[in-house]
Write an enzyme that holds these catalytic residues in place. Structure first.
Site, short mmCIF file in Angstrom:
data_model
loop_
_atom_site.label_atom_id
_atom_site.label_comp_id
_atom_site.label_asym_id
_atom_site.label_seq_id
_atom_site.Cartn_x
_atom_site.Cartn_y
_atom_site.Cartn_z
N LYS A 293 0.83 -1.20 0.00
CA LYS A 293 0.00 0.00 0.00
C LYS A 293 0.88 1.26 0.00
O LYS A 293 2.00 1.22 0.49
CB LYS A 293 -0.87 0.03 1.27
CG LYS A 293 -2.03 -0.96 1.27
CD LYS A 293 -2.86 -0.83 2.54
CE LYS A 293 -4.00 -1.83 2.59
NZ LYS A 293 -4.99 -1.67 1.51
N ASP A 304 -7.81 -3.07 10.52
CA ASP A 304 -8.25 -4.12 9.59
C ASP A 304 -8.69 -5.40 10.32
O ASP A 304 -8.98 -6.40 9.69
CB ASP A 304 -7.11 -4.43 8.61
CG ASP A 304 -7.61 -4.82 7.22
OD1 ASP A 304 -8.81 -4.60 6.95
OD2 ASP A 304 -6.80 -5.34 6.43
N GLU A 365 -6.20 -9.62 0.80
CA GLU A 365 -5.88 -10.72 1.71
C GLU A 365 -7.05 -11.13 2.58
O GLU A 365 -7.14 -12.28 3.00
CB GLU A 365 -4.68 -10.34 2.58
CG GLU A 365 -5.00 -9.51 3.84
CD GLU A 365 -5.58 -8.14 3.54
OE1 GLU A 365 -5.42 -7.66 2.41
OE2 GLU A 365 -6.20 -7.54 4.45
N ARG A 367 -10.24 -11.60 1.97
CA ARG A 367 -11.09 -12.66 1.41
C ARG A 367 -10.40 -14.01 1.47
O ARG A 367 -11.07 -15.04 1.57
CB ARG A 367 -11.49 -12.27 -0.03
CG ARG A 367 -10.32 -12.10 -0.96
CD ARG A 367 -10.68 -11.32 -2.22
NE ARG A 367 -10.73 -9.88 -1.99
CZ ARG A 367 -11.02 -8.98 -2.92
NH1 ARG A 367 -11.29 -9.36 -4.15
NH2 ARG A 367 -11.04 -7.70 -2.63
N1 BES Z 1 -8.14 -3.82 4.31
C1 BES Z 1 -8.27 -3.44 2.95
C2 BES Z 1 -9.57 -2.69 2.66
C3 BES Z 1 -9.66 -1.33 3.27
C4 BES Z 1 -9.28 -0.23 2.55
C5 BES Z 1 -10.19 -1.18 4.52
C6 BES Z 1 -9.41 1.02 3.12
C7 BES Z 1 -10.31 0.07 5.08
C8 BES Z 1 -9.92 1.18 4.37
C9 BES Z 1 -8.25 -4.68 2.06
O1 BES Z 1 -7.47 -5.72 2.50
C10 BES Z 1 -7.70 -4.23 0.75
O2 BES Z 1 -6.56 -3.87 0.71
N2 BES Z 1 -8.53 -4.25 -0.29
C11 BES Z 1 -8.11 -3.81 -1.56
C12 BES Z 1 -8.63 -4.80 -2.57
C13 BES Z 1 -8.03 -4.61 -3.93
C14 BES Z 1 -6.56 -5.02 -3.92
C15 BES Z 1 -8.79 -5.47 -4.91
C16 BES Z 1 -8.70 -2.43 -1.78
O3 BES Z 1 -9.82 -2.17 -1.36
O4 BES Z 1 -8.00 -1.59 -2.33
ZN ZN Z 2 -7.17 -5.79 4.52
MN MN Z 3 -5.45 -5.48 1.92
#
Ligand code: BES
Ligand code: ZN
Ligand code: MN
Length: 515
Positions: A293, A304, A365, A367
């Site tokens: 990220k 998370d 991750e 899912r």
């Molecule tokens: N934990 C994140 C989702 C998230 C994002 C929660 C912002 C709270 C605030 C999750 O694991 C994630 O990184 N999801 C990605 C999915 C993508 C790679 C398809 C996302 O939402 O960007």
């Molecule tokens: Zn996450």
């Molecule tokens: Mn993630």
């Protein structure tokens, strides 16, 4: 915070602050503010409060008191009252005043009066149905007492605490309402436990620390507890969960917390053959893994594990409120990190269900760990599954910060959950799961990829989970945009919200209720 009912006359109530709700009243605002009847009708028929009519009328006409939602005015040493202060708080439109507003009124009172020398607050409740308003007010007060300042060393915290919240219901039957108070206290304290866990930074709350916290809660609440370590999960073939975990030096756990209704409750009607599973995403920190990220805002990824924390909180409340259905909490907990052994984009893992997954993005991750937890729940007898997860950033794009996103493979089950959420005062909005969306989930090399394309990100994430839940009735709650409050509200501190706890508890409590 202590909470209690007080049924004696208002004038005898010796609190630091006695609060009454006043509503917006168009006539009262338009008419001569000096007219006492308008004031009395806008607050309460209680003669002791009406005796403050002169002050209230002036405050109304000066605009200090308008009845606007959550607006507060304070009168010191009110005449004829034992309380040190009379606080009037706006209830907005009288017709729209529901337990949702009552909860926030109580929270606003606690948050604005704490730190001002107010240790005991009484709130007059005279709205029907009394029991529901009493529970909501207690919840709001206990939730309002929570703050995210645990790691601030310069705060004299004890000076900023409300010790006691009194629900004033003059002339009511204490025995009837004690249960409502107790219920509100149990639920809100459990929701605050959830918030405490989410508030912990990831260096303190590792997967092992979360496992310990859940174990401690279970032992205090008298719940059965078990947890699977890495070896046990390897033996079960949980390749999806373990693939995420392998990038961290902190080992993963699968936490299992069990509640069984007492046999005395009898072979509970509709609940007879049913077994509810609550599954919570427990990523104690999400760096994104190799698909790392951006550093901007990454610190927030300590939350998370908000789904996991919601399951811990809900199980605590369920242990005390004893609903008619067996409920098991399943919490897969890992840290999504990037050591030399971290999984790579393109890696193919085999889930416990036997399905193969191409990990196209290591940041998807949640899912992966939920897939194995859901399979495990089904193998262990779950007939109905609800998961809560901070799953996608896309849910904030779709719904903003005011509704949890809901997805299901069984409309009837989701309808029950939506009814529970309305009762519990949590907003949830359903998103579609048409078969067409499944087309977005195609892998060239495995059964499934772990990401869809650019569009409908929250829906493809839900479809991924569904591949592991089907055909068991299942609801997925995406709480990514609702589990954390960036700016405080008058009734609630910024930081973790504890969302989903109340809906979980209500769903279990109402299980035997006809749809
Ligand atoms: N934990 C994140 C989702 C998230 C994002 C929660 C912002 C709270 C605030 C999750 O694991 C994630 O990184 N999801 C990605 C999915 C993508 C790679 C398809 C996302 O939402 O960007
Ligand atoms: Zn996450
Ligand atoms: Mn993630």
């Amino acid at each position: 915070m202590q909470v209690q009912i007080e049924t004696s006359p208002l004038e005898n109530l010796g609190a630091d602050a006695l609060a009454v709700v006043v509503f917006e009243s168009e006539e009262a605002q338009a008419a001569h503010a000096a007219e006492a009847p308008a004031v009395a009708s806008s607050a309460t028929p209680d003669p002791e409060i009406a005796a403050q009519g002169g002050w209230l009328a002036e405050a109304r006409s000066s605009g200090e008191v308008s009845g606007k939602l959550y607006e507060i005015a304070v009168l010191h040493r009110p005449q004829g009252l034992a309380a040190k202060r009379l606080v009037v708080i706006g209830g907005g439109n009288r017709e729209k005043f529901s337990p949702v507003e009552a909860r926030r009124v109580a929270g606003t009172l606690v948050r604005s009066l704490k730190g001002k020398g107010v240790r005991t607050i009484a709130l007059l409740i005279d709205s029907e149905p009394l029991a529901e308003f009493v529970t909501a007010a207690v919840e709001g007060a206990v939730l309002g007492g929570w703050d995210s300042n645990k790691y601030k060393t310069d705060l004299k915290k004890t000076d900023k605490r409300v010790d006691s919240f009194i629900v004033a219901v003059p002339g009511a039957d204490t025995n009837l309402l004690n249960g409502s108070v107790e219920r509100g206290r149990v639920i809100a304290e459990s929701q605050n436990l959830t918030r405490d866990l989410v508030n912990e930074p990831a260096n303190k709350l590792t997967p092992t620390a979360l496992e310990q916290a859940a174990r401690q809660m279970a032992s205090e609440a008298g719940l059965e507890y078990q947890s699977l370590d890495k070896q046990a999960m390897t033996d079960l073939g949980m390749g999806a969960l373990l693939g995420v975990a392998q990038g961290s030096d902190n080992p993963p756990h699968l936490i299992v917390i069990k509640y069984r209704p007492s046999l005395l409750a009898g072979p509970a009607g509709a609940a007879g053959e049913n077994h509810l599973a609550l599954v919570g995403k427990g990523v104690t920190f999400d760096t994104g893994g190799i698909s790392i990220k951006p550093s901007d805002g990454m610190e927030k990824m300590k939350y998370d594990m908000a789904g996991a924390a919601a399951v811990v909180g809900a199980m605590r409340a369920i242990a005390q409120l004893r609903p008619p259905i067996p409920v098991t909490g399943y919490i897969p907990t890992v840290e999504n990190m990037v050591n030399g052994n971290a999984q790579r984009p393109g890696d193919i893992v085999t889930a416990m269900s036997g399905k193969t997954i191409e990990v196209l993005n290591t940041d998807a991750e949640g899912r992966l760990i939920l897939a194995d937890a859901i399979t495990y729940a089904i193998r262990n007898g779950a007939t109905h599954i609800v998961d809560a997860a901070t799953l996608t950033g896309a849910i904030a794009i779709a719904l903003g910060h005011y509704n949890v996103g809901a997805f299901t493979n069984n409309q009837e089950f989701l309808n029950r959950l939506l009814a529970a959420s309305r009762e519990a005062g949590e907003k949830i909005w359903q998103l579609p799961m048409d078969d067409e969306y499944k087309e977005y989930l195609k892998s060239a090399f495995a059964d499934l990829p772990n990401i869809g394309g650019r569009y409908g990100g929250s829906i493809t994430a839900a479809w991924f989970l569904r591949e592991f839940a089907d055909p068991t009735p299942w609801v997925h709650l995406d709480i990514a945009s609702t589990a954390w409050l960036d700016d405080s509200k008058s009734w609630m501190s910024k930081g973790p919200t504890g969302v989903a706890v109340r809906t979980f508890v209500q769903l279990a409590a109402d299980w035997d209720r006809p749809a």
